[in-house]
Every structure is written in structure tokens, then in C-alpha cells.
Scaffold this active site. Structure first.
Site, mmCIF file in Angstrom:
data_model
loop_
_atom_site.group_PDB
_atom_site.id
_atom_site.type_symbol
_atom_site.label_atom_id
_atom_site.label_comp_id
_atom_site.label_asym_id
_atom_site.label_seq_id
_atom_site.Cartn_x
_atom_site.Cartn_y
_atom_site.Cartn_z
ATOM 1 N N GLU A 70 6.846 -44.364 41.645
ATOM 2 C CA GLU A 70 8.192 -44.497 41.052
ATOM 3 C C GLU A 70 9.275 -44.248 42.096
ATOM 4 O OE1 GLU A 70 8.966 -42.189 37.525
ATOM 5 O OE2 GLU A 70 11.071 -42.754 37.516
ATOM 6 N N LYS A 199 -6.793 -31.694 27.420
ATOM 7 C CA LYS A 199 -6.302 -33.036 27.741
ATOM 8 C C LYS A 199 -5.615 -33.735 26.566
ATOM 9 C CE LYS A 199 -9.491 -33.565 31.557
ATOM 10 N NZ LYS A 199 -10.556 -34.253 32.231
ATOM 11 N N ASP A 274 -6.458 -32.254 37.969
ATOM 12 C CA ASP A 274 -6.985 -33.297 37.078
ATOM 13 C C ASP A 274 -5.806 -34.006 36.396
ATOM 14 O OD1 ASP A 274 -8.110 -34.792 35.025
ATOM 15 O OD2 ASP A 274 -9.750 -33.364 34.727
ATOM 16 N N HIS A 361 18.375 -45.669 40.041
ATOM 17 C CA HIS A 361 17.149 -46.446 39.938
ATOM 18 C C HIS A 361 17.336 -47.847 40.497
ATOM 19 C CE1 HIS A 361 13.972 -44.132 37.937
ATOM 20 N NE2 HIS A 361 14.977 -43.354 37.620
HETATM 21 P P1 NAP Z 1 -15.520 -26.341 39.925
HETATM 22 O O1 NAP Z 1 -15.435 -26.989 41.247
HETATM 23 O O2 NAP Z 1 -16.468 -26.926 38.938
HETATM 24 O O3 NAP Z 1 -15.893 -24.782 40.063
HETATM 25 C C1 NAP Z 1 -15.261 -23.956 41.012
HETATM 26 C C2 NAP Z 1 -16.282 -23.533 42.058
HETATM 27 O O4 NAP Z 1 -15.613 -22.876 43.110
HETATM 28 C C3 NAP Z 1 -17.310 -22.554 41.491
HETATM 29 O O5 NAP Z 1 -18.563 -22.878 41.993
HETATM 30 C C4 NAP Z 1 -16.828 -21.210 42.020
HETATM 31 O O6 NAP Z 1 -17.864 -20.288 42.244
HETATM 32 C C5 NAP Z 1 -16.247 -21.620 43.360
HETATM 33 N N1 NAP Z 1 -15.229 -20.694 43.873
HETATM 34 C C6 NAP Z 1 -15.145 -20.283 45.160
HETATM 35 N N2 NAP Z 1 -14.096 -19.476 45.354
HETATM 36 C C7 NAP Z 1 -13.475 -19.361 44.160
HETATM 37 C C8 NAP Z 1 -12.316 -18.662 43.723
HETATM 38 N N3 NAP Z 1 -11.571 -17.906 44.561
HETATM 39 N N4 NAP Z 1 -11.963 -18.759 42.430
HETATM 40 C C9 NAP Z 1 -12.673 -19.518 41.581
HETATM 41 N N5 NAP Z 1 -13.803 -20.191 41.936
HETATM 42 C C10 NAP Z 1 -14.191 -20.136 43.221
HETATM 43 O O7 NAP Z 1 -14.036 -26.288 39.388
HETATM 44 P P2 NAP Z 1 -13.483 -26.006 37.926
HETATM 45 O O8 NAP Z 1 -12.072 -25.606 38.167
HETATM 46 O O9 NAP Z 1 -14.366 -25.133 37.129
HETATM 47 O O10 NAP Z 1 -13.504 -27.431 37.274
HETATM 48 C C11 NAP Z 1 -12.615 -28.424 37.755
HETATM 49 C C12 NAP Z 1 -13.178 -29.766 37.435
HETATM 50 O O11 NAP Z 1 -13.440 -29.812 36.036
HETATM 51 C C13 NAP Z 1 -12.225 -30.894 37.728
HETATM 52 O O12 NAP Z 1 -12.866 -31.836 38.544
HETATM 53 C C14 NAP Z 1 -11.952 -31.486 36.358
HETATM 54 O O13 NAP Z 1 -11.736 -32.851 36.432
HETATM 55 C C15 NAP Z 1 -13.197 -31.133 35.612
HETATM 56 N N6 NAP Z 1 -13.107 -31.077 34.155
HETATM 57 C C16 NAP Z 1 -14.251 -30.712 33.508
HETATM 58 C C17 NAP Z 1 -14.263 -30.608 32.139
HETATM 59 C C18 NAP Z 1 -15.517 -30.195 31.453
HETATM 60 O O14 NAP Z 1 -15.542 -30.174 30.222
HETATM 61 N N7 NAP Z 1 -16.573 -29.841 32.166
HETATM 62 C C19 NAP Z 1 -13.085 -30.839 31.414
HETATM 63 C C20 NAP Z 1 -11.918 -31.150 32.085
HETATM 64 C C21 NAP Z 1 -11.952 -31.270 33.469
HETATM 65 P P3 NAP Z 1 -18.659 -19.565 41.025
HETATM 66 O O15 NAP Z 1 -19.481 -20.631 40.389
HETATM 67 O O16 NAP Z 1 -19.490 -18.523 41.667
HETATM 68 O O17 NAP Z 1 -17.658 -18.988 40.096
#
Ligand code: NAP
Length: 366
Positions: A70, A199, A274, A361
Site C-alpha cells: 500500500e 484467528k 502469523d 493517496h
Molecule cells: P514454536 O516455534 O512452535 O515453539 C517455540 C519454540 O522455541 C519451542 O520449541 C521453545 O522451546 C523454543 N524456545 C526457545 N527459546 C524460547 C523462549 N525464550 N521463549 C519461548 N520459547 C522458546 O512457536 P509457537 O510460538 O509455539 O508457535 C508459532 C507457530 O504456531 C506459528 O508458525 C503459527 O503460524 C503457528 N500456529 C499454530 C497453531 C496451532 O494450533 N498449532 C495456531 C495458530 C498458529 P520449548 O519447547 O522448550 O518451550
């Protein structure tokens, strides 16, 4: 050949080019590694990245990366940043930190649904242990029950460190549900029963919050409003009242703001958040009230799911943009996004009250 059976993006691109007749030269040019964790990858879609700011947030001068197609958006946010910074900066505060996931259970009767939620309440510590078992960052804070007929919805609320936390909590919630069903025999119909509410815009997200709940404020002097925004405090307050409040109420909209979604979407794409969460994050309140000879401007974003690690923040261009932002924690990302929204809201309210919107714009967007 099915695309997922091919090993590289180049191989998949060749198939897609042959099947569709399209040339994917631009899509092929990117800096992404092959293991980006999406399926059937053929390349990357590029979105222009601009930098707005600096804007002073909690005493730090911050550059805001915005990925958008945009025209006029980056210029508009930059103008708002200037108004904020010339007024001494903005203060951003995280009010609440709770990612949510809400499974739905079907019980034989409403009476048993009530007994089930009472059982969950009296076994919180065991359920919490099951949920947190596989993560070093997930901390379950509460499980809040709702009953509709014989259905029980359990809203899990957790802190997730610096991750946005949706994967982390969904995995933890799955383990908790396994424990609950093994102990009670209750039937979990869906791990997500939409009381999350993930979402989707929702009154629940607006009132209870989700992810980070943030408020950001700045006081703009009459001189700044005149010099930077080319308008007056009276006009800007009047526009915001009639547009953000009366207009939104008339439309039945949850978005009591001017264009928060513009900045949320652009910053989410730039920073590896996301983009589907724009649906909930953009419902927020933008308020402009008279203060001294100027205006007190604030944005309150109850439902801002963001992280500084995990998900799309791992990708190379998104990591670079996060480095530009200089936000190391999820809370800092939330504060900076809220500051960007405040800048955008100030600039648009100013442009509307000065009658400049269409002109800007026409000049910048086309
Ligand atoms: P994630 O990448 O799945 O999990 C975060 C990872 O980072 C974990 O393994 C965590 O370790 C590690 N980590 C390292 N340092 C950290 C810190 N300081 N704080 C927190 N974690 C740390 O990310 P997420 O945020 O849980 O999920 C994001 C994703 O979820 C996006 O790609 C989004 O699109 C997607 N999403 C999923 C759903 C669903 O229903 N599953 C819904 C909406 C979006 P530990 O495992 O030891 O904690």
C-alpha cells in the site's frame, strides 16, 4: 508426480511451470533455506519492505519495519512517529500476557458437564503438570470453564516465554486433554472449540485479551499537531470521536480505530508473526482526548499474539527485520507493534481532519 514427493523447490517449480504454463523466475529468487517448514515449497512471494520512524518507545528510538504493497502507508506511519517523538515519545505497557487454547468436551448431560468442570477445577495442578511436561517455556496460568447445554468449553490460559505460543500451547493442551479424558472418560470433540478464539475477531478477545494485551499513550502538543499534522487538537479529537467511536458503533464493528489492521498486517509480515492473527489483533481502541493545549492519544490492543522466537521469526529476512526493530523479547515486539499502530492512528486522524487523505493517496499511492 505429486509435489510433496519431490525433494527440492526447484523440482517442484519445474512441475508447476509445466502444469500451469506460468514462469516462476521471480518466485525462484529468494534467500529461504529448503527446510522452511512449509509443505510443497516452490519459492517465495516478495512484499516490499519499508522502514518508518524512528519513534521513541519507552525512551528508546525504534525503527519500524513495514511489509506492504500500500503506497502512502510507510509515509503516513513515519509522520505519526515524528509527531510522537517530537512530543517526547510514547509509553507502551503490557497489561496481560496469556495465550489461549480452548478444547470442547461433550458430556452426557448438562448436570455431568457441571460436575466435569468442577473436577477440572479441583485437579488444576495435575492438569498443569501434564500440559507443561514437554516445554521449558509453557506455564499454564488458568483453565476457565464455560457450559452450553451439555458441552463444556475449557479455556486454557498460559504464558509462553518469548514465543507467540500457539504451537506450544496446542501441544501442551493436547497432553492435558489426554490426562483429563483418561481420568474422567469425558469425550473431547475438538482440541480447539473456538472459545480460544484463534484467528477470529471476537468480543471475548476484546474483553479478556489474548497473547499480549497492550496499551500505548502519547501526549501531542498543539504545536506538534499544527506543525506535523497540519490540523488542530479540536478537529483531531472530533474526527476520532465521530469516526472511531460513533461510526464503529453504528457499523457494529469491533474495530474502534481508524486503520490498525494496516500497521498490524505490515509489521506482522515484516517481523515473522502469523498474518492470520491480524483478524484478532486489529480489534483495538484508538482514543483521542483533549489534554492541556493538545491531545492525549492512546491505543489499547487487548489481543496481540506476537513472539520474538519461534514460528516465522526464524526466517532470514524476518530475523533481519527483528534486528532492525531491536526487540529481543515478545513483550518488546508487542510494545513496538502497538507504538506503530499509535503512529498510524495519529497520522490518519490528522490527515482526515486536515482533509488530506485522498490527496496523499493520489500522490503517494498511485
Ligand atoms: P514454536 O516455534 O512452535 O515453539 C517455540 C519454540 O522455541 C519451542 O520449541 C521453545 O522451546 C523454543 N524456545 C526457545 N527459546 C524460547 C523462549 N525464550 N521463549 C519461548 N520459547 C522458546 O512457536 P509457537 O510460538 O509455539 O508457535 C508459532 C507457530 O504456531 C506459528 O508458525 C503459527 O503460524 C503457528 N500456529 C499454530 C497453531 C496451532 O494450533 N498449532 C495456531 C495458530 C498458529 P520449548 O519447547 O522448550 O518451550
Amino acid at each position: 508426480m505429486r509435489l510433496h514427493e519431490l525433494k527440492t523447490s526447484a523440482e517442484r517449480r519445474a512441475v508447476v511451470e509445466k502444469e500451469s504454463g506460468a514462469k516462476l523466475d521471480a518466485i525462484s529468487r529468494n534467500s529461504l533455506p529448503e527446510d522452511t517448514r512449509i509443505e510443497n515449497m516452490v519459492g517465495a512471494t516478495q512484499v516490499p519492505l519499508g522502514i518508518a520512524g524512528p519513534v521513541r518507545v519507552n525512551g528508546r528510538d525504534v525503527l519500524l519495519p513495514l511489509a506492504t504493497t500500500e503506497g502512502a502507508l510507510v509515509a503516513s506511519v513515519s509522520r505519526g512517529c515524528r509527531a510522537i517523538t517530537e512530543s517526547g515519545g510514547c509509553t507502551a505497557i503490557v497489561l496481560k500476557d496469556a495465550m489461549t487454547r480452548a478444547p470442547v468436551f461433550r458430556l452426557p448431560s448438562a448436570k455431568e458437564a457441571v460436575a466435569f468442570t468442577a473436577w477440572v477445577g479441583s485437579h488444576f495442578q495435575e492438569i498443569k503438570a501434564a500440559a507443561e511436561e514437554g516445554s521449558s517455556h509453557l506455564r499454564l496460568q488458568a483453565i476457565r470453564p464455560w457450559i452450553v447445554g451439555r458441552n463444556a468449553f475449557l479455556r486454557f490460559e498460559a504464558t509462553t516465554g518469548d514465543a507467540m505460543g500457539m504451537n506450544m500451547l496446542t501441544i501442551g493442551c493436547g497432553k492435558a486433554v489426554d490426562y483429563i479424558t483418561a481420568q474422567t472418560g469425558a469425550d473431547c470433540v475438538a482440541l480447539s472449540g473456538n472459545m480460544c478464539a484463534d484467528k477470529k475477531p471476537s468480543a471475548l478477545g476484546l474483553i479478556e485479551g489474548r497473547g499480549k494485551s497492550v496499551v500505548v499513550e502519547a501526549v501531542l502538543s498543539a504545536k506538534t499537531i499544527k506543525d506535523v499534522l497540519k490540523t488542530t487538537p479540536e478537529r483531531i479529537v472530533d474526527v476520532a470521536y465521530r469516526k472511531n467511536l460513533i461510526g464503529s458503533a453504528l457499523a457494529g464493528s469491533h474495530g474502534f480505530n481508524a486503520h490498525a489492521a494496516n500497521i498490524v498486517a505490515a509489521m506482522f509480515i515484516a517481523l515473522g508473526q502469523d498474518p492470520a492473527h491480524v483478524a484478532e489483533a486489529s480489534q483495538c481502541f484508538s482514543l483521542f482526548e483533549r489534554e492541556g493545549d493538545g491531545v492525549h492519544a492512546s491505543v489499547t490492543m487487548p489481543d496481540l499474539p506476537v513472539g520474538s522466537v519461534g514460528g516465522g521469526t526464524r526466517l532470514p529476512t524476518q530475523r533481519e527485520a527483528l534486528a532492525v526493530l531491536g526487540a529481543k523479547t515478545a513483550r518488546e515486539v508487542a510494545e513496538c507493534v502497538a507504538a506503530g499502530v499509535l503512529a498510524g492512528e495519529i497520522s490518519l486522524a490528522g490527515a482526515l481532519s486536515a482533509g488530506q487523505l485522498a490527496k496523499a493517496h493520489k500522490e503517494l499511492g498511485r
